[in-house]
Design a protein around this motif. Structure first.
Motif, PDB file in Angstrom:
ATOM      1  N   HIS A 251       0.844  -1.199   0.000  1.00 39.88           N
ATOM      2  CA  HIS A 251       0.000   0.000   0.000  1.00 39.88           C
ATOM      3  C   HIS A 251       0.883   1.255   0.000  1.00 39.88           C
ATOM      4  O   HIS A 251       1.837   1.336   0.785  1.00 39.88           O
ATOM      5  N   PRO A 252       0.586   2.243  -0.819  1.00 42.15           N
ATOM      6  CA  PRO A 252       1.429   3.447  -0.866  1.00 42.15           C
ATOM      7  C   PRO A 252       1.545   4.163   0.486  1.00 42.15           C
ATOM      8  O   PRO A 252       2.589   4.776   0.766  1.00 42.15           O
ATOM      9  N   CYS A 289     -11.069   5.517  -2.455  1.00 41.81           N
ATOM     10  CA  CYS A 289      -9.966   5.241  -1.535  1.00 41.81           C
ATOM     11  C   CYS A 289      -9.697   6.514  -0.730  1.00 41.81           C
ATOM     12  O   CYS A 289      -9.383   7.560  -1.314  1.00 41.81           O
ATOM     13  N   PHE A 291      -7.334   7.486   0.909  1.00 46.13           N
ATOM     14  CA  PHE A 291      -5.960   7.995   0.867  1.00 46.13           C
ATOM     15  C   PHE A 291      -5.709   8.775  -0.435  1.00 46.13           C
ATOM     16  O   PHE A 291      -4.640   9.342  -0.609  1.00 46.13           O
ATOM     17  N   HIS A 292      -6.704   8.832  -1.356  1.00 49.84           N
ATOM     18  CA  HIS A 292      -6.406   9.373  -2.689  1.00 49.84           C
ATOM     19  C   HIS A 292      -6.006  10.846  -2.654  1.00 49.84           C
ATOM     20  O   HIS A 292      -5.263  11.310  -3.517  1.00 49.84           O
ATOM     21  N   CYS A 295      -2.192  10.549  -2.107  1.00 52.47           N
ATOM     22  CA  CYS A 295      -1.423   9.448  -2.716  1.00 52.47           C
ATOM     23  C   CYS A 295      -0.811   9.882  -4.043  1.00 52.47           C
ATOM     24  O   CYS A 295      -1.517  10.377  -4.928  1.00 52.47           O
ATOM     25  N   TYR A 297       0.134   7.970  -6.340  1.00 51.74           N
ATOM     26  CA  TYR A 297      -0.233   7.055  -7.425  1.00 51.74           C
ATOM     27  C   TYR A 297      -1.717   7.122  -7.773  1.00 51.74           C
ATOM     28  O   TYR A 297      -2.207   6.338  -8.575  1.00 51.74           O
ATOM     29  N   ALA A 298      -2.460   8.041  -7.144  1.00 58.58           N
ATOM     30  CA  ALA A 298      -3.921   8.061  -7.322  1.00 58.58           C
ATOM     31  C   ALA A 298      -4.315   8.251  -8.783  1.00 58.58           C
ATOM     32  O   ALA A 298      -3.711   9.042  -9.503  1.00 58.58           O
ATOM     33  N   CYS A 302      -9.532   5.626  -8.194  1.00 60.71           N
ATOM     34  CA  CYS A 302      -9.278   5.756  -6.750  1.00 60.71           C
ATOM     35  C   CYS A 302     -10.222   6.781  -6.122  1.00 60.71           C
ATOM     36  O   CYS A 302     -10.586   6.660  -4.962  1.00 60.71           O
ATOM     37  N   CYS A 322      -5.860  -1.533  -2.108  1.00 57.02           N
ATOM     38  CA  CYS A 322      -5.328  -0.538  -3.054  1.00 57.02           C
ATOM     39  C   CYS A 322      -5.605  -1.021  -4.474  1.00 57.02           C
ATOM     40  O   CYS A 322      -5.429  -2.207  -4.770  1.00 57.02           O
ATOM     41  N   HIS A 323      -6.021  -0.097  -5.358  1.00 55.18           N
ATOM     42  CA  HIS A 323      -6.248  -0.454  -6.765  1.00 55.18           C
ATOM     43  C   HIS A 323      -4.924  -0.651  -7.515  1.00 55.18           C
ATOM     44  O   HIS A 323      -4.876  -1.368  -8.504  1.00 55.18           O
ATOM     45  N   PHE A 324      -3.882   0.024  -7.071  1.00 57.57           N
ATOM     46  CA  PHE A 324      -2.596  -0.038  -7.786  1.00 57.57           C
ATOM     47  C   PHE A 324      -1.466  -0.350  -6.802  1.00 57.57           C
ATOM     48  O   PHE A 324      -0.625   0.524  -6.506  1.00 57.57           O
TER      49      PHE A 324
HETATM   50 FE1  SF4 Z   1      -5.625   4.541  -2.840  1.00 58.79          FE
HETATM   51 FE2  SF4 Z   1      -5.318   4.573  -5.451  1.00 58.79          FE
HETATM   52 FE3  SF4 Z   1      -3.332   5.347  -3.868  1.00 58.79          FE
HETATM   53 FE4  SF4 Z   1      -4.028   2.792  -3.976  1.00 58.79          FE
HETATM   54  S1  SF4 Z   1      -3.171   4.005  -5.654  1.00 58.79           S
HETATM   55  S2  SF4 Z   1      -3.628   3.977  -2.129  1.00 58.79           S
HETATM   56  S3  SF4 Z   1      -6.233   2.931  -4.267  1.00 58.79           S
HETATM   57  S4  SF4 Z   1      -5.284   6.350  -4.103  1.00 58.79           S
END
Ligand code: SF4
Length: 342
Positions: A251-252, A289, A291-292, A295, A297-298, A302, A322-324
Motif C-alpha cells: 500500500h502506498p 480510496c 488515501f487518494h 497518494c 499514485y492516485a 481511486c 489498493c487499486h494499484f
Molecule cells: Fe488509494 Fe489509489 Fe493510492 Fe491505492 S493508488 S492507495 S487505491 S489512491
C-alpha cells in the motif's frame, strides 16, 4: 492456533453534538465514524501492532476492547466469549484476563498512592484476594527489574523508565493472557525505550502473554511485533507479518510510513517519500480510496471506488486495500532503492 482475541468488522461512532443542537443546526449526521469495519486477531503468545498516525483510530480500538468505549457494531471475541453486548459486570471476568498499559505512565498512576498501593489496585478492582500485598508488590517489582524500595515511592518520585516498569508490573498483577500497550515507549529516551521493549519481550517469552501494541513508532513495531496492521482514517489498509510488510509493502501509505523510518542495513539507499497534505477530517471523508487526496499514485478510479482487500500472493496473511499496489520485483525494498518504484 485459535485466536485469543478476534475483532471482526468493528465500528465505533462518536457523537459530535447533542440531538437538540443537531436539530437546531440542521445537522443530519452529528457523528464521526472513528473506527470503520476493522478486523484482526491475536493468537496466544503473539504480538500484533496497530500502526498509524495519531487520529487513525488505533487507541479507540484499544478502549473499545476493554469496554471504555461502546462499539456501534461488530464483534470482539475473547476466547469463545463475545464481549460486545455484555454489561460492565458481565465483562469483568474477561477484563481480568487482559491488562491495559496506558500511554502516559505517570499521569495514569494516581499521585496520592504509593507504588505498593498502585500494585494492589488491580486486585481490589477485580475483587481478588491479595492478603500479603507487600510480598506481592515485591514479586511484581522483581519481575520488572525494580528494587523493593520502589514500592514506598509515589509516582512523581519515579523516572520515566521506572514509571513505565511500574505500569508493566501493574499489568502483570493478575496474570493476564493479553496486554494492550498504548504507545509503550512514548516520552522515553531511546536507551530506556530499548529496556522497556526488551522487558516486554522477555516477559512475553516467559509467560506466553499475547500483546497488542498501539503505536506510530515503526522501530517499536520492528522490534516487537510478529504481525502488524496499518490504519488510516479508522480503517486497516494493510496487514500481514511484520517482516513481509517491511520487506514488501504493497500500500502506498505503508510505503511512505516505512520510507521515513531508518532500516537496519547501513548500506541501504532509500527514497524518503513525503505524504502530501494533512490527514483528512473524519467529518468529511474522501470518496473512494480515502488515501487518494495524499497518494502520489492516485488515478480516476481511486477517487470513486473503494478498494476491496486483496491478498499479497506470496504471504497468505498479507493483505492490502489498493487499486494499484506496489510491486517489488527487485527483492526486499531496502536491497535496492529502485525496489520502491511501482
Ligand atoms: Fe488509494 Fe489509489 Fe493510492 Fe491505492 S493508488 S492507495 S487505491 S489512491
Amino acid at each position: 492456533m485459535s485466536a485469543l482475541l478476534r475483532v471482526q468488522d468493528l465500528r465505533v461512532r462518536f457523537r459530535t453534538m447533542g440531538p437538540l443542537k443537531a436539530l437546531a443546526t440542521g445537522t443530519k449526521a452529528p457523528f464521526i465514524d472513528a473506527v470503520c469495519g476493522v478486523s484482526f486477531q491475536i493468537r496466544k503468545g503473539e504480538t500484533l501492532a496497530l500502526v498509524g498516525e495519531s487520529g487513525s483510530g488505533k487507541s479507540t480500538i484499544a478502549r473499545t476492547i476493554i469496554g471504555l468505549q461502546p462499539a456501534l457494531s461488530g464483534s470482539i471475541r475473547f476466547g469463545a466469549q463475545e464481549l460486545i453486548g455484555l454489561t460492565a459486570t458481565e465483562r469483568m471476568p474477561y477484563l481480568r484476563r487482559m491488562a491495559m498499559m496506558f500511554q502516559d505512565p505517570v499521569g495514569s498512576l494516581s499521585p496520592r498512592l504509593t507504588v505498593q498501593s498502585l500494585l494492589a489496585e488491580p486486585f481490589r478492582i477485580h475483587g481478588v484476594s491479595n492478603r500479603d500485598g507487600g510480598a506481592e508488590a515485591e514479586r511484581l517489582l522483581r519481575m520488572v527489574g525494580l528494587p523493593a524500595d520502589v514500592g514506598r515511592r509515589y509516582p512523581h518520585q519515579l523516572s520515566g523508565g521506572q514509571a513505565r516498569r511500574v505500569g508493566v508490573a501493574r499489568a502483570l498483577a493478575l496474570n493476564p493472557e493479553l496486554i494492550i500497550a498504548d504507545e509503550p515507549t512514548a516520552g522515553l529516551d531511546v536507551s530506556v525505550q530499548g529496556e522497556v521493549l526488551n522487558l516486554l519481550a522477555r516477559l512475553q517469552d516467559e509467560l506466553g502473554i499475547a500483546i497488542l501494541i498501539i503505536t506510530h513508532n515503526l522501530n517499536v513495531v520492528r522490534h516487537m511485533a510478529d504481525r502488524m496492521a496499518i490504519m488510516y482514517l479508522g480503517r486497516v489498509v494493510e496487514t500481514g507479518s511484520t517482516q513481509h510488510i517491511f520487506d514488501y509493502p504493497r500500500h502506498p501509505y505503508t510505503q511512505a510510513l516505512l520510507s521515513a523510518n531508518p532500516v537496519p542495513d547501513p548500506d541501504a539507499v532509500l527514497n524518503r517519500i513525503e505524504i502530501k497534505g494533512e490527514v483528512p477530517s473524519m467529518l468529511r471523508r474522501p470518496s473512494g480510496c480515502e488515501f487518494h487526496t495524499r497518494c502520489q499514485y492516485a488515478q480516476e478510479i481511486c477517487r470513486g471506488v473503494f478498494p476491496e482487500p486483496s491478498a499479497s500472493g506470496d504471504d497468505a496473511e498479507h493483505s492490502f486495500k489498493c487499486h494499484f499496489p506496489l510491486k517489488h520485483e527487485s527483492g526486499p525494498r531496502w536491497e535496492k532503492s529502485t525496489a520502491l518504484t511501482s
